[in-house]
Design a protein around this motif. Structure first.
Motif, mmCIF file in Angstrom:
data_model
loop_
_atom_site.group_PDB
_atom_site.id
_atom_site.type_symbol
_atom_site.label_atom_id
_atom_site.label_comp_id
_atom_site.label_asym_id
_atom_site.label_seq_id
_atom_site.Cartn_x
_atom_site.Cartn_y
_atom_site.Cartn_z
ATOM 1 N N UNK A 135 32.373 42.348 36.192
ATOM 2 C CA UNK A 135 33.688 42.909 36.437
ATOM 3 C C UNK A 135 34.307 44.158 35.361
ATOM 4 N N UNK A 136 34.185 43.586 34.406
ATOM 5 C CA UNK A 136 34.860 43.455 33.148
ATOM 6 C C UNK A 136 34.233 45.204 32.438
ATOM 7 N N UNK A 426 41.823 49.914 37.497
ATOM 8 C CA UNK A 426 41.113 48.386 36.928
ATOM 9 C C UNK A 426 41.259 48.479 35.584
ATOM 10 N N UNK A 431 41.873 44.290 34.689
ATOM 11 C CA UNK A 431 40.186 43.459 35.490
ATOM 12 C C UNK A 431 39.397 44.080 34.845
ATOM 13 N N UNK A 432 39.100 45.756 34.948
ATOM 14 C CA UNK A 432 37.918 45.542 33.338
ATOM 15 C C UNK A 432 38.563 46.271 31.512
#
Lengths: 815, 152
Positions: A135-136, A426, A431-432
């Motif tokens: 998810x990064x 994001x 979070x990204x």
């Protein structure tokens, strides 16, 4: 010789209905070269718009010296768009990136490939280590790479890293085309063919300034208009574009009211009995609900909402309703506006209820803007799944898992794929942590640029940019990878009407620049992605191997490429689906009125058009579509932003015939730069006068988000509407302002709103409330706006015409 | 006849849901789709309440005293951040679910009361409530993995 700057469309070759479009071969060779000097002609097609015009690249002494249209190709019959005639010269621009760059503090410094890739891989491994590592990662791709590059990146993202955060700038461009096609017909894929122009008796252009965005398609339409029994023409556009000036009926509606207009037109068509009852009965679902919804839109009410004359709406309905072979094209005036998907679906509805699909002349193009947008959608380097598969269909995911030999749940199918604006959100929230941007320039092309710059400049976000030049986006990157471009690498791509072309490598890229495919393959190798048996996930080494693998992925799907080969493509373009049963390709889809809506085959189980709420598989099955198309109905809803006392005007953004996107290439070709050197703003005389603004005056355009300065062109944009071209950023701004420093008052997207269509997630660029303030007098100097196209001044203005002169002369040779 | 009490319950639930949509939209205005959709749905909820109002008034005339513990408290303010968004959408989901089941109950009563007008309102509005639930589910499905597994 033709000056294709002064006359972008070149000489007319009129023809009648059902006749073959005459050949006209356009050529441009630079620096005094003649055809006799050319040592090699290398097959390719246009990379500066979506039309897919086939051309040969002229090579002398291992250098590109020009281009020539391919006379035998089905798309263009030899013609070449002015952007393609001159744009290739950007390949030779001295500021091409030649070596990778990495960030050292506040500077980007040159380095070697090992160091640059080493940094990306080190950061990737660090991020991937641990739960939720996938998810990064975010990938923001393009509409300008080749099929082979998209497919490779798609496999890396979906089966290697397992991230759903991959989207393309196609989200800004044609996400709505895809969404509307899926919603109405079950899957993506254009029903029509360019040859429908040869047969139609009416053409309706819905928010599509084709004269400037796909000039060769416009040439075909103009040649029909100048021949015997020409097609009638309807233009829906708030600007007086060349299309609007040519049309028999021009509806210059208020921005953001497309859905109301279409509801009114459909109501007229139904009331006056201009629909095909038998076709509706046999091939569609939802007619009753459509009738109910459009009933609420009598002409008088629509005239009020759209600010049009009722008589003009009635004339438009008659033009549409009485035609026997209707061709429609739809583009950004719908896709980037309010209720994008809903309004585009209404154009599909018009064709469905009139039975205007699947036969010569009865065609529909939900257009693309970029040359390879279609391939991104097919291959899934955007929010789609490879092979136009359905995210919510478990069997489709299982097919891909078998094809790639990975666990089903490695493929991120548990939620809708992340669209571009959400990827940036994001990244904004942190979070990204790694954002890889290839072949696109979000620091100029996304809405609300101040915010985008803030996100990209955040030191916590590791930004990789892969491009030809040090773009406004690349300047904010941590690693910059120099890419090869058109003419320097081999690959395939597909036009609006599903025609696949090959673009062969003609010359070596400059310095250490590499094809995008090689960069992705190198990343996959270094990351050592493995399949379920522990073998390398990706074993391809070159474009033809990827193409062969893609063919397997496409097998049995609407975009079936299985009978296409590189060799076959070198003899000319082929329309998919192309299979053993249809080895020469397929001209039109849905000729039998059977659509791709079968629950096991469709690409989407559908959405509520007003909110984007996803419908569940069982709800979709319960409708028992049985190959019938869906007539989706929706009420009109006003835009998220409407004019106010403080911001009384509506801003719309758009394009000129001389530039493409953020001018990364077209801003580096002398003829095109000369024709449209600087941004401008278009105002209606009735809006300009009370502001004391005349031609050429410097004005400030302000929205709640930013300020843009430009010189005014007083022309035919509708009253209450202000137009800015979206092409101009900062790399060549007069005051040298670079991202992160200096003034940011040139790019139209300083002003636009962060909002998007609920279904297609396409941002709304056509409706932002602004005010205009005069800053300085023109001093007698006219605005830099071209006199050709939508920015043409009124006749008799005395403004010098846009010309290219001897440097732009190019032969156009008839049969 | 106790129909008035359920009409009152649904009326209040719709009003509260409308207010909650507005509050949640504003609290998460940095999520433009949440902001714009919540605004739209808030208006929709208020429209539902307006349509119910005349029926609530009419049936109130023949109603006995309101029973205890009729109304539920499902919302006590917004939160911030990605998990806050998820949790706020969940509040909206529960409130919309209450409306959804109330539409069913009121619709059944409308049949019993032979009230075609009320039935018409129920049929139009319950579909919109059902779409609201679907939108909330769609948006939460999208947000959940990133908020719960990825975000630090």
């Amino acid at each position: 010789m033709v000056d294709r700057i002064a006359d972008p469309w070149g000489p007319r070759t009129p023809y009648g209905p059902g006749e073959r479009w005459p050949v006209r071969v356009d050529t441009f060779l630079a620096d005094g070269h003649t055809e006799a000097d050319v040592q090699r002609w290398v097959p390719s097609a246009s990379i500066l718009h979506s039309n897919g015009d086939a051309m040969d690249i002229a090579v002398a002494d291992d250098r590109i010296v020009g281009v020539r249209g391919r006379s035998g190709d089905r798309v263009n019959h030899g013609r070449v768009d002015p952007k393609d005639l001159y744009g290739w010269q950007a390949n030779h621009s001295p500021d091409r990136l030649r070596r990778p760059l990495v960030r050292e503090g506040d500077r980007l410094v040159e380095t070697d490939w090992d160091t640059a890739m080493g940094r990306i891989v080190a950061r990737s491994r660090e991020l991937l280590d641990g739960p939720g590592g996938w998810g990064h990662f975010g990938f923001y791709t393009s509409g300008q790479l080749f099929l082979e590059e998209y497919y490779t990146l798609s496999v890396i993202g979906k089966a290697g890293l397992g991230t759903p955060h991959m989207d393309g700038n196609t989200r800004l461009c044609t996400a709505t085309a895809a969404a509307a096609l899926k919603a109405s017909f079950g899957t993506d894929g254009q029903p029509g063919s360019y040859t429908d122009v040869d047969h139609c008796d009416a053409i309706a252009l819905w928010g599509h300034n084709v004269a400037e965005t796909q000039t060769v398609l416009w040439m075909r339409m103009l040649d029909r208009r100048r021949g015997p029994n020409p097609p009638a023409m309807l233009a829906v556009d708030p600007r007086a574009t060349p299309v609007a000036r040519e049309a028999d009926v021009h509806l210059a509606l208020r921005n953001g009211t497309n859905q109301a207009l279409l509801n009114g037109l459909l109501r007229e068509v139904i009331h006056r009995g201009w629909y095909d009852e038998a076709y509706v009965e046999a091939h569609t679902l939802g007619f009753e609900e459509l009738c109910q919804v459009v009933e609420d839109y009598p002409v008088a009410k629509v005239a009020e909402i759209c600010d049009l004359r009722a008589a003009d709406i009635e004339r438009a309905a008659e033009l549409l309703g009485r035609s026997e072979r209707l061709l429609s094209t739809v583009l950004q005036g719908f896709y980037q506006s309010n209720q994008a998907t809903a309004a585009s679906c209404q154009v599909n509805n018009l064709h469905l209820i009139r039975g205007m699909l699947g036969r010569p002349g009865a065609g529909l193009y939900q257009m693309n803007g970029q040359p390879t947008a279609q391939n991104n959608r097919e291959c899934g380097a955007d929010g789609d799944l490879p092979g136009l598969r359905n995210w919510a269909n478990e069997e489709h995911i299982a097919e891909l898992a078998r094809l790639w030999n990975v666990e089903v749940d490695r493929i991120p199918h548990w939620a809708p794929p992340t669209h571009a604006m959400q990827i940036f959100r994001y990244a904004e929230q942190g979070s990204i942590k790694l954002l890889w941007i290839s072949a696109t320039n979000p620091a100029v092309s996304l809405p609300d640029l101040a915010r985008i710059r803030r996100i990209l400049a955040n030191p916590e976000l590791f930004v990789v940019v892969q491009d030809l030049f040090l773009t406004e986006t690349a300047e904010l990157a941590d690693v910059v990878l120099p890419a090869a471009t058109w003419g320097e690498k081999t690959g395939t791509f597909t036009s609006v009407d599903r025609t696949v072309h090959i673009s062969d490598k003609a010359v070596e890229p400059p310095g250490e620049a590499r094809p995008d495919l090689d960069i992705f393959l190198d990343y996959a190798r270094r990351m050592d992605f493995r399949d379920s048996d522990g073998n390398p996930l990706i074993t391809w080494t070159g474009p033809e191997e990827v193409f062969e693998a893609w063919k397997e992925c496409s097998r049995g799907r609407p975009c079936d490429y299985t009978a296409i080969t590189y060799d076959k493509l070198r003899t000319g373009g082929i329309q998919w689906p192309c299979t053993d049963e249809h080895p020469d390709g397929t001209e039109r889809l849905y000729t039998d009125g059977v659509f791709n809506t079968d629950p096991d085959y469709c690409e989407s189980y559908g959405h509520d058009l007003a909110t984007g709420a996803e419908l569940l598989p069982e709800e979709y099955r319960a409708k028992q579509p049985g190959g019938r198309a869906f007539l989706h109905a929706a009420a009109y809803q006003p835009s998220p932003e409407v004019p106010s006392g403080e911001f009384p005007l509506l801003l719309t953004t758009g394009r000129t015939v001389y530039q493409f996107h953020t001018r990364t290439k077209t801003g580096r070709a002398a003829q095109l730069v000369h024709a449209a050197p600087e941004s401008w703003v278009e105002l209606n005389p009735a809006d300009a006068e009370p502001l004391g603004v005349g031609e050429g005056d410097l004005v400030r355009i302000e929205s709640p988000r930013g300020v843009v300065r430009a010189r005014a062109r007083i022309c035919g944009v509708r009253r209450g509407v202000v137009f800015l071209p979206f092409h101009y950023g900062y790399w060549d701004a007069a005051d040298g302002a670079a991202p992160g420093e200096g003034r940011h008052d040139r790019a139209a997207n300083e002003l636009t709103i962060t909002a998007w269509d609920p279904v297609s997630k396409q941002p709304i660029f056509k409706v932002a409330a602004v005010r205009v303030v005069k800053e300085a007098d023109s001093g007698g100097r006219p605005s830099p706006a071209p006199t050709v196209g939508g920015s043409a001044p009124p006749e008799g203005s005395g403004i010098p015409a846009t010309v290219g002169g001897p440097a732009a002369e190019a032969p156009s040779r008839g049969e | 006849m106790h129909l008035a009490h359920y009409l009152g319950l649904l009326h209040k639930a719709q009003e509260r849901l409308g207010d909650a949509f507005t509050e949640v939209g504003k609290a998460h205005a940095d999520e433009p789709d949440v902001f714009h959709t919540c605004e739209k749905l808030a208006t929709q909820c208020r429209g539902h309440a307006e349509k119910l109002a005349p029926f609530a008034r009419r049936y109130a005339e023949e109603a006995p005293a309101e029973p205890d513990r009729l109304h539920s408290e499902l919302f006590s303010g917004t939160r911030t951040g990605p998990i806050g968004l998820l949790r706020d959408l969940q509040d909206l989901y529960l409130m919309a679910a209450e409306c959804d089941i109330c539409w069913t109950v009121v619709g059944q009563a409308a049949y019993g009361a032979r009230d075609e007008d009320l039935l018409g309102v129920v049929k139009a509005c319950e579909q919109e409530t059902s779409i609201q639930l679907k939108w909330l589910r769609t948006r939460m499905k999208q947000a959940a993995p990133q908020a719960l597994v990825v975000a630090g």
